[in-house]
Design an enzyme around this catalytic site. Structure first.
Site, PDB file in Angstrom:
ATOM      1  N   GLU A 104       0.597  -1.453  -0.292  1.00  0.00           N
ATOM      2  CA  GLU A 104       0.134  -0.038   0.159  1.00  0.00           C
ATOM      3  C   GLU A 104       1.408   1.324  -0.070  1.00  0.00           C
ATOM      4  O   GLU A 104       2.254   1.464   0.412  1.00  0.00           O
ATOM      5  CB  GLU A 104      -0.916   0.130   0.849  1.00  0.00           C
ATOM      6  CG  GLU A 104      -1.752   1.297   1.667  1.00  0.00           C
ATOM      7  CD  GLU A 104      -2.585   1.592   0.426  1.00  0.00           C
ATOM      8  OE1 GLU A 104      -2.502   1.629  -0.852  1.00  0.00           O
ATOM      9  OE2 GLU A 104      -4.308   1.487   0.874  1.00  0.00           O
ATOM     10  N   ASP A 105       0.782   2.377  -0.141  1.00  0.00           N
ATOM     11  CA  ASP A 105       1.371   3.525  -0.570  1.00  0.00           C
ATOM     12  C   ASP A 105       1.057   4.348   1.124  1.00  0.00           C
ATOM     13  O   ASP A 105       2.129   4.964   1.366  1.00  0.00           O
ATOM     14  CB  ASP A 105       0.930   4.477  -1.747  1.00  0.00           C
ATOM     15  CG  ASP A 105      -0.679   4.999  -1.431  1.00  0.00           C
ATOM     16  OD1 ASP A 105      -1.666   4.456  -0.382  1.00  0.00           O
ATOM     17  OD2 ASP A 105      -1.062   5.508  -2.357  1.00  0.00           O
ATOM     18  N   ASP A 108      -3.358   5.759   6.777  1.00  0.00           N
ATOM     19  CA  ASP A 108      -3.997   6.869   7.251  1.00  0.00           C
ATOM     20  C   ASP A 108      -4.971   6.567   8.341  1.00  0.00           C
ATOM     21  O   ASP A 108      -4.211   5.855   9.152  1.00  0.00           O
ATOM     22  CB  ASP A 108      -4.593   7.712   5.519  1.00  0.00           C
ATOM     23  CG  ASP A 108      -5.144   8.999   6.092  1.00  0.00           C
ATOM     24  OD1 ASP A 108      -4.300   9.807   6.751  1.00  0.00           O
ATOM     25  OD2 ASP A 108      -6.140   9.694   5.576  1.00  0.00           O
ATOM     26  N   PHE A 157      -0.841  17.181   3.798  1.00  0.00           N
ATOM     27  CA  PHE A 157      -1.228  16.284   2.303  1.00  0.00           C
ATOM     28  C   PHE A 157      -0.014  16.040   1.956  1.00  0.00           C
ATOM     29  O   PHE A 157       0.871  16.666   1.319  1.00  0.00           O
ATOM     30  CB  PHE A 157      -2.178  16.434   1.446  1.00  0.00           C
ATOM     31  CG  PHE A 157      -3.402  16.085   0.773  1.00  0.00           C
ATOM     32  CD1 PHE A 157      -3.946  15.227   0.811  1.00  0.00           C
ATOM     33  CD2 PHE A 157      -2.684  15.724  -0.656  1.00  0.00           C
ATOM     34  CE1 PHE A 157      -4.492  14.343   0.421  1.00  0.00           C
ATOM     35  CE2 PHE A 157      -3.744  14.602  -1.602  1.00  0.00           C
ATOM     36  CZ  PHE A 157      -4.269  14.405  -1.047  1.00  0.00           C
ATOM     37  N   ARG A 170       0.833  11.287  -9.118  1.00  0.00           N
ATOM     38  CA  ARG A 170       1.811   9.676  -9.194  1.00  0.00           C
ATOM     39  C   ARG A 170       3.400   9.711  -9.793  1.00  0.00           C
ATOM     40  O   ARG A 170       3.549   9.372  -9.225  1.00  0.00           O
ATOM     41  CB  ARG A 170       0.696   8.781  -9.657  1.00  0.00           C
ATOM     42  CG  ARG A 170      -0.942   9.547  -9.233  1.00  0.00           C
ATOM     43  CD  ARG A 170      -1.623   7.972  -9.598  1.00  0.00           C
ATOM     44  NE  ARG A 170      -2.927   8.135  -9.093  1.00  0.00           N
ATOM     45  CZ  ARG A 170      -3.617   7.117  -7.811  1.00  0.00           C
ATOM     46  NH1 ARG A 170      -2.562   7.181  -6.746  1.00  0.00           N
ATOM     47  NH2 ARG A 170      -4.975   7.551  -8.105  1.00  0.00           N
TER      48      ARG A 170
HETATM   49  P1  XMP Z   1      -7.634   5.106   4.809  1.00  0.00           P
HETATM   50  O1  XMP Z   1      -7.624   6.128   5.403  1.00  0.00           O
HETATM   51  O2  XMP Z   1      -8.375   3.278   4.695  1.00  0.00           O
HETATM   52  O3  XMP Z   1      -7.056   5.784   3.547  1.00  0.00           O
HETATM   53  O4  XMP Z   1      -5.657   4.555   5.361  1.00  0.00           O
HETATM   54  C1  XMP Z   1      -6.027   5.213   2.528  1.00  0.00           C
HETATM   55  C2  XMP Z   1      -5.743   5.509   1.661  1.00  0.00           C
HETATM   56  O5  XMP Z   1      -6.259   7.403   1.583  1.00  0.00           O
HETATM   57  C3  XMP Z   1      -5.554   7.935  -0.006  1.00  0.00           C
HETATM   58  N1  XMP Z   1      -4.572   8.987   1.631  1.00  0.00           N
HETATM   59  C4  XMP Z   1      -3.997   9.917   0.876  1.00  0.00           C
HETATM   60  N2  XMP Z   1      -3.687  10.537  -0.665  1.00  0.00           N
HETATM   61  N3  XMP Z   1      -2.273  12.351  -0.030  1.00  0.00           N
HETATM   62  C5  XMP Z   1      -2.900  10.782  -1.240  1.00  0.00           C
HETATM   63  O6  XMP Z   1      -1.790  11.294  -1.616  1.00  0.00           O
HETATM   64  C6  XMP Z   1      -2.403  11.954   1.020  1.00  0.00           C
HETATM   65  O7  XMP Z   1      -1.570  12.552   1.897  1.00  0.00           O
HETATM   66  C7  XMP Z   1      -2.972  10.835   1.740  1.00  0.00           C
HETATM   67  N4  XMP Z   1      -3.750   9.869   3.096  1.00  0.00           N
HETATM   68  C8  XMP Z   1      -3.718   8.687   2.685  1.00  0.00           C
HETATM   69  C9  XMP Z   1      -4.258   7.166  -0.420  1.00  0.00           C
HETATM   70  O8  XMP Z   1      -5.168   7.022  -1.503  1.00  0.00           O
HETATM   71  C10 XMP Z   1      -4.531   5.520   0.908  1.00  0.00           C
HETATM   72  O9  XMP Z   1      -4.434   4.001  -0.158  1.00  0.00           O
HETATM   73 MG    MG Z   2      -4.429   4.389  -1.987  1.00  0.00          MG
END
Ligand code: XMP
Ligand code: MG
Length: 184
Positions: A104-105, A108, A157, A170
């Site tokens: 995963e990237d 959050d 962000f 991206r």
């Molecule tokens: P949750 O909240 O389920 O979501 O952990 C994770 C997804 O939220 C997006 N995300 C971000 N994307 N910059 C981004 O470009 C950020 O700072 C950020 N914070 C959350 C991301 O798609 C991730 O998979």
């Molecule tokens: Mg994502």
């Protein structure tokens, strides 16, 4: 193509391409050693689309056999807190009895990963681990942690290296903080 480079929208680079490459080497060595200990060939699953640059960098440093696949999920509208996810593109391979490593990237709130991890257990995976390039621990809403984390980041962000704002940025080769005027 527009003639303004997307790097103009970045306020600050917080993790350089070199640092990401170095960290991917370290993570791959650690992950591989862990799986090797148990004699396991993991099924490495990238969550589309944010994981793509990280996954392609990471897997270069594995020296033993792995399988790779991709899955795309989205949250059910209106049920954000439940963390239910809808599969938009499923795996090609079966995850039954496999040791799945989700790539995963960013973690959050943790809702996506918690739901995806459960999804793989529901599909009969033997074990599910998570590797995430970034972690924003201050934002966590549900009880989930990645087993392997590239970098902890502050609650700002961030974009680049797979992470987007409205599908843009991206392809930046580093992690940067977006200028406020871009999303305000
Ligand atoms: P949750 O909240 O389920 O979501 O952990 C994770 C997804 O939220 C997006 N995300 C971000 N994307 N910059 C981004 O470009 C950020 O700072 C950020 N914070 C959350 C991301 O798609 C991730 O998979
Ligand atoms: Mg994502």
């Amino acid at each position: 193509m527009s003639d303004t480079p997307i790097s103009n929208d970045i306020k600050e680079i917080i993790i350089s391409e070199k640092n990401i490459e170095q960290r991917c080497r370290e993570l791959a060595a650690q992950i591989e050693a862990d799986y090797e200990n148990d004699g396991i060939t993991p099924l490495v699953v990238g969550l589309l689309k944010g994981s793509v640059p990280f996954m392609s960098e990471l897997i270069k440093y594995f020296h033993h056999a792995i399988e790779i696949d991709f899955i795309s999920v989205s949250s059910y509208e209106g049920t954000e807190s439940s963390g239910d996810v809808k599969i938009d593109k499923d795996l090609d391979l079966s995850s039954r009895n496999k040791n799945v490593l989700i790539v995963e990237d960013i973690v959050d709130t943790g809702r996506t990963l918690k739901a995806v991890k459960q999804l793989f257990y529901n599909k009969g995976a033997n074990e599910v681990r998570i590797v995430s390039l970034l972690d924003k621990p201050d934002r966590r809403k549900v009880d989930i942690e990645a087993d392997y984390v590239g970098f902890k980041v502050p609650d700002a962000f961030v974009v680049g290296y797979g992470l987007d704002y409205n599908q843009k940025y991206r392809n930046l080769p580093y992690i940067g903080i977006l200028k406020e005027e871009i999303y305000e």
